[in-house]
Design an enzyme around this catalytic site. Structure first.
Site, mmCIF file in Angstrom:
data_model
loop_
_atom_site.group_PDB
_atom_site.id
_atom_site.type_symbol
_atom_site.label_atom_id
_atom_site.label_comp_id
_atom_site.label_asym_id
_atom_site.label_seq_id
_atom_site.Cartn_x
_atom_site.Cartn_y
_atom_site.Cartn_z
ATOM 1 N N GLU A 396 60.998 -8.692 58.789
ATOM 2 C CA GLU A 396 61.498 -10.031 58.139
ATOM 3 C C GLU A 396 61.968 -9.604 56.896
ATOM 4 O O GLU A 396 61.570 -8.637 56.524
ATOM 5 C CB GLU A 396 60.415 -10.994 58.248
ATOM 6 C CG GLU A 396 59.322 -10.755 57.203
ATOM 7 C CD GLU A 396 58.318 -11.907 57.199
ATOM 8 O OE1 GLU A 396 57.644 -12.071 58.239
ATOM 9 O OE2 GLU A 396 58.195 -12.564 56.051
ATOM 10 N N HIS A 481 48.625 -10.635 59.715
ATOM 11 C CA HIS A 481 48.588 -10.958 60.961
ATOM 12 C C HIS A 481 47.823 -10.325 61.909
ATOM 13 O O HIS A 481 47.946 -9.644 62.694
ATOM 14 C CB HIS A 481 49.990 -10.408 61.725
ATOM 15 C CG HIS A 481 51.231 -11.115 61.183
ATOM 16 N ND1 HIS A 481 52.621 -10.649 61.213
ATOM 17 C CD2 HIS A 481 51.432 -12.258 60.378
ATOM 18 C CE1 HIS A 481 53.382 -11.348 60.756
ATOM 19 N NE2 HIS A 481 52.865 -12.347 60.264
ATOM 20 N N ASN A 519 56.039 -12.351 64.375
ATOM 21 C CA ASN A 519 55.209 -13.220 63.700
ATOM 22 C C ASN A 519 54.441 -13.980 64.939
ATOM 23 O O ASN A 519 54.975 -14.479 65.605
ATOM 24 C CB ASN A 519 56.027 -14.311 62.860
ATOM 25 C CG ASN A 519 56.833 -13.393 62.052
ATOM 26 O OD1 ASN A 519 57.992 -13.192 62.553
ATOM 27 N ND2 ASN A 519 56.896 -13.198 60.612
HETATM 28 P P1 FAE Z 1 43.604 -19.485 61.340
HETATM 29 O O1 FAE Z 1 45.230 -20.220 61.260
HETATM 30 O O2 FAE Z 1 43.566 -18.485 60.556
HETATM 31 O O3 FAE Z 1 42.678 -20.605 61.192
HETATM 32 C C1 FAE Z 1 41.351 -20.423 61.286
HETATM 33 C C2 FAE Z 1 40.479 -21.282 60.538
HETATM 34 O O4 FAE Z 1 39.195 -21.223 60.725
HETATM 35 C C3 FAE Z 1 40.870 -21.350 59.049
HETATM 36 O O5 FAE Z 1 41.288 -22.782 58.634
HETATM 37 C C4 FAE Z 1 39.319 -20.768 58.509
HETATM 38 O O6 FAE Z 1 39.269 -21.402 57.011
HETATM 39 C C5 FAE Z 1 38.625 -21.307 59.439
HETATM 40 N N1 FAE Z 1 37.073 -20.795 59.478
HETATM 41 C C6 FAE Z 1 37.130 -19.375 59.518
HETATM 42 N N2 FAE Z 1 35.798 -19.131 59.735
HETATM 43 C C7 FAE Z 1 34.817 -20.441 59.641
HETATM 44 C C8 FAE Z 1 33.753 -20.647 59.931
HETATM 45 N N3 FAE Z 1 32.695 -19.785 60.204
HETATM 46 N N4 FAE Z 1 33.437 -21.836 59.874
HETATM 47 C C9 FAE Z 1 34.207 -22.803 59.756
HETATM 48 N N5 FAE Z 1 35.344 -22.487 59.616
HETATM 49 C C10 FAE Z 1 35.916 -21.250 59.447
HETATM 50 O O7 FAE Z 1 43.478 -18.714 62.946
HETATM 51 N N6 FAE Z 1 52.565 -16.111 61.122
HETATM 52 C C11 FAE Z 1 53.778 -16.619 61.691
HETATM 53 O O8 FAE Z 1 54.086 -16.738 63.039
HETATM 54 N N7 FAE Z 1 54.897 -16.742 60.979
HETATM 55 C C12 FAE Z 1 54.810 -16.570 59.461
HETATM 56 O O9 FAE Z 1 55.780 -16.789 58.699
HETATM 57 C C13 FAE Z 1 53.761 -16.207 58.916
HETATM 58 N N8 FAE Z 1 53.513 -15.924 57.671
HETATM 59 C C14 FAE Z 1 52.260 -15.685 56.971
HETATM 60 C C15 FAE Z 1 51.957 -15.644 55.859
HETATM 61 C C16 FAE Z 1 50.884 -15.507 55.289
HETATM 62 C C17 FAE Z 1 50.636 -15.263 53.754
HETATM 63 C C18 FAE Z 1 49.456 -15.274 55.875
HETATM 64 C C19 FAE Z 1 48.199 -15.110 55.447
HETATM 65 C C20 FAE Z 1 49.610 -15.468 57.456
HETATM 66 C C21 FAE Z 1 51.107 -15.708 58.024
HETATM 67 N N9 FAE Z 1 51.270 -15.793 59.176
HETATM 68 C C22 FAE Z 1 52.410 -16.121 59.830
HETATM 69 C C23 FAE Z 1 50.016 -15.352 60.494
HETATM 70 C C24 FAE Z 1 49.481 -16.931 60.946
HETATM 71 O O10 FAE Z 1 49.388 -17.790 59.943
HETATM 72 C C25 FAE Z 1 48.213 -16.470 61.442
HETATM 73 O O11 FAE Z 1 48.381 -15.787 62.615
HETATM 74 C C26 FAE Z 1 47.645 -17.717 62.199
HETATM 75 O O12 FAE Z 1 47.402 -18.749 61.186
HETATM 76 C C27 FAE Z 1 46.398 -17.580 63.095
HETATM 77 O O13 FAE Z 1 45.933 -18.327 63.576
HETATM 78 P P2 FAE Z 1 44.644 -18.961 64.400
HETATM 79 O O14 FAE Z 1 44.337 -20.105 64.982
HETATM 80 O O15 FAE Z 1 44.020 -17.719 64.793
#
Ligand code: FAE
Length: 540
Positions: A396, A481, A519
């Site tokens: 990207e 990621h 992504n």
């Molecule tokens: P996630 O979205 O991380 O959600 C997990 C949730 O569980 C979070 O809100 C936590 O606070 C919560 N949690 C964790 N442990 C506990 C616990 N013990 N008790 C209660 N709550 C808990 O998981 N991906 C893209 O496709 N495109 C992009 O442009 C992109 N840019 C990114 C930029 C940044 C800065 C970051 C950090 C990530 C980016 N990503 C991007 C990755 C994407 O946001 C990530 O793959 C997803 O958010 C993961 O989704 P999940 O549902 O696995």
């Protein structure tokens, strides 16, 4: 609570019918974080469905369960990001991170932590901020914290993986159903939209992307637009100066005050509109084990904004959906197995973790190669060299919004790094670490070099060596990621069910075996859509 964070305020940022419903139906959770968090869950409660985490996997699960008529409780360790601070904004921008920006740190840990070789990190007040830079022995893993998980902090790039690669990584999943039904469903519910190519060619805020594209193409590489969950009509108006700027005001990794269709405005708002959703914020799930009365006992620490535990609650849930993200879910399950609370979890739980081949790099351009003082925080283009068998890369073209011309091209490369790591419980500290080592990123560097060495050579440019440390070219010790740890078909059955524990499911990025080639959030969302449909039909 300090005066900078008024405890109660109406949702001023999030408007519209669905969001009003969110505020109302969530029992006030999203109106007042001070009162509602404790009201949302009490010790001794018995709930039919409990979801750990409110990111992509959790939000899909919440919507489909509530639509199926099931009262659903989401337990989220982060905050509901709906209350403006003293500056009138919910989130800080990239140039002035503050306490809102970091999860329980006293110093920022910026992905680009250096400039001219010196640290640009600064002290911040310890707070339950929106971006976690979680440190393991060999890697920093960036994750979103709050209602909406990663959707609060990510770049909004909504990319469907290449079909043949998807089949390669998840051969047990019917690709025809994914590409015919679940990817389209994910895209439409996420609100994915595409760039107006004519506007893009003239917009000041994408000068950086056009310059990088021209140089990539001059070296024979293909570039492609990436769809986005950022409202691109809103961005046009930002560029025109008719609305408050967000993506064009350096807002992205610490949250967007406008424009971004994060999950709290899409999936979770729709779930709340059913009237069957409860969201407990600042609640951390610490244990899950079978309950004598049936279902599972879930232990939860309620924390305050300094991270201190203010209450410990135990609730009983008939079904528990793990959606704490690749790291959160894997850590929790590995710990439960080690402590004998879920002793029969398979060995594959905790294995198969990868960083999606992430590596960052920047090039120093000539003074006549302008990138622009105004840069949109939402990346619009990728360099697609995935078909290079010697080193597939999807890179990207990333912004570096500083408010002044920097003559820097920045990239986040996604590569096909084959290395995988495991989560391991350390009984002496009680913590779970990750066996990833920085050296395991060498295949990613090698693949990225095949693209950027060639561009540098054609353009007679060089790598920046000052942004990821002193004399360091590669941002190889961080990932945005995290993927894997509870891989579909290995740690779970083909739909995310944990074997031996009826009623326990994995729904998030931990199901994906370390890499998607693009992504990842669209893949995570679509896979969750597929799995929850099956689970609702056959298990509930
Ligand atoms: P996630 O979205 O991380 O959600 C997990 C949730 O569980 C979070 O809100 C936590 O606070 C919560 N949690 C964790 N442990 C506990 C616990 N013990 N008790 C209660 N709550 C808990 O998981 N991906 C893209 O496709 N495109 C992009 O442009 C992109 N840019 C990114 C930029 C940044 C800065 C970051 C950090 C990530 C980016 N990503 C991007 C990755 C994407 O946001 C990530 O793959 C997803 O958010 C993961 O989704 P999940 O549902 O696995």
């Amino acid at each position: 609570m300090s005066s900078r964070h008024p405890a109660v305020s109406r949702r001023s940022l999030l408007k519209g019918g669905a969001v009003t419903a969110l505020a109302t139906a969530a029992g006030g959770t999203l109106l007042s974080r001070a009162t509602a968090a404790s009201a949302a869950l009490s010790s001794g409660d018995h709930v039919p469905a409990l979801i750990v985490g409110s990111g992509y996997g959790g939000a899909v699960t919440a919507l489909r369960l509530t639509q199926a008529g099931i009262a659903t409780t989401v337990v989220e360790m982060g905050m509901a990001w709906n209350t403006p601070g003293a500056d009138g904004k919910v989130f800080a921008n990239m140039l002035s991170p503050d306490h809102r920006s970091y999860w329980l740190r006293t110093e920022t840990d910026q992905p680009l932590g250096y400039f001219l070789g010196s640290s640009v990190n600064k002290a911040v007040e310890r707070y339950t901020g929106v971006l976690d830079a979680e440190k393991f022995a060999g890697i920093r893993v960036y994750q979103g914290r709050g209602v909406g998980g990663g959707s609060l902090v990510n770049g909004g790039m909504a990319v469907v993986p290449k079909r043949d690669y998807f089949q390669e990584i998840l051969p047990s999943v019917d690709a025809a159903a994914m590409y015919g039904t679940y990817f389209p469903r994910a895209n439409s519910t996420l609100g994915v939209n595409t760039y107006d190519a004519a506007w893009f060619e003239t917009a000041d805020c994408y000068q950086y992307a056009r310059t990088a594209r021209q140089q990539a193409q001059a070296s024979g590489f293909t570039t492609t637009f990436v769809p986005s969950v950022y409202d691109l009509d809103y961005m046009k108006r930002e560029q025109a100066g008719t609305v408050t700027r967000s993506a064009l005001d350096g807002e992205v990794i610490y949250g967007n005050n406008h424009g971004k269709k994060s999950l709290d405005k899409t999936y979770l708002a729709a779930a709340a509109a059913t009237g069957r959703l409860t969201v407990a914020t600042l609640h951390v799930v610490t244990a899950v084990e079978p309950a004598a009365a049936g279902g599972y006992t879930v232990t939860i620490d309620q924390i305050d904004t300094t991270g201190a535990t203010v209450a410990t609650k135990t609730v009983r849930a008939d079904r528990v959906f793990f959606a704490a993200g690749s790291v959160g879910t894997s850590k929790l399950l590995v710990k439960m197995r080690a402590l004998g609370k879920l002793p029969n979890l398979p060995d594959a739980v905790g294995q198969g973790w990868g960083n999606n081949g992430n590596v960052m790099v920047a090039r120093a351009l000539h003074l006549w190669d302008l990138t622009g003082a105004l840069q949109s925080g939402m990346p619009a283009l990728g360099i697609d060299n995935w078909n290079d068998p010697a080193g597939p890369v999807f890179a990207e073209i990333a912004p570096m919004p500083a408010g002044l011309e920097l003559w820097i091209s920045l990239y986040l490369a996604i590569t096909k790094n084959p290395n995988r790591a495991s989560f391991v419980h350390d009984s002496s500290t009680g913590k779970v670490d990750l066996t990833w080592q920085t050296a395991m990123n060498q295949p990613a560097i090698d693949a990225a070099k095949r693209v950027f060495d060639k561009i540098n050579s054609a353009e007679v440019t060089t790598y920046r060596t000052d942004l990821f440390g002193a004399n360091k070219i590669w941002g190889d010790d961080l990932t945005y990621h995290p993927l894997g740890g509870c891989v579909l078909g290995k740690a779970t059955d083909n739909y995310g069910r944990l074997p031996g524990y009826p009623g326990l499911y994995v729904m998030d990025g931990s199901l994906i075996p370390g890499n998607t080639g693009v992504n990842p959030f669209v893949t995570i969302t679509a896979l969750a859509e597929r799995n929850i449909e099956k689970i609702i039909t056959t298990d509930l």
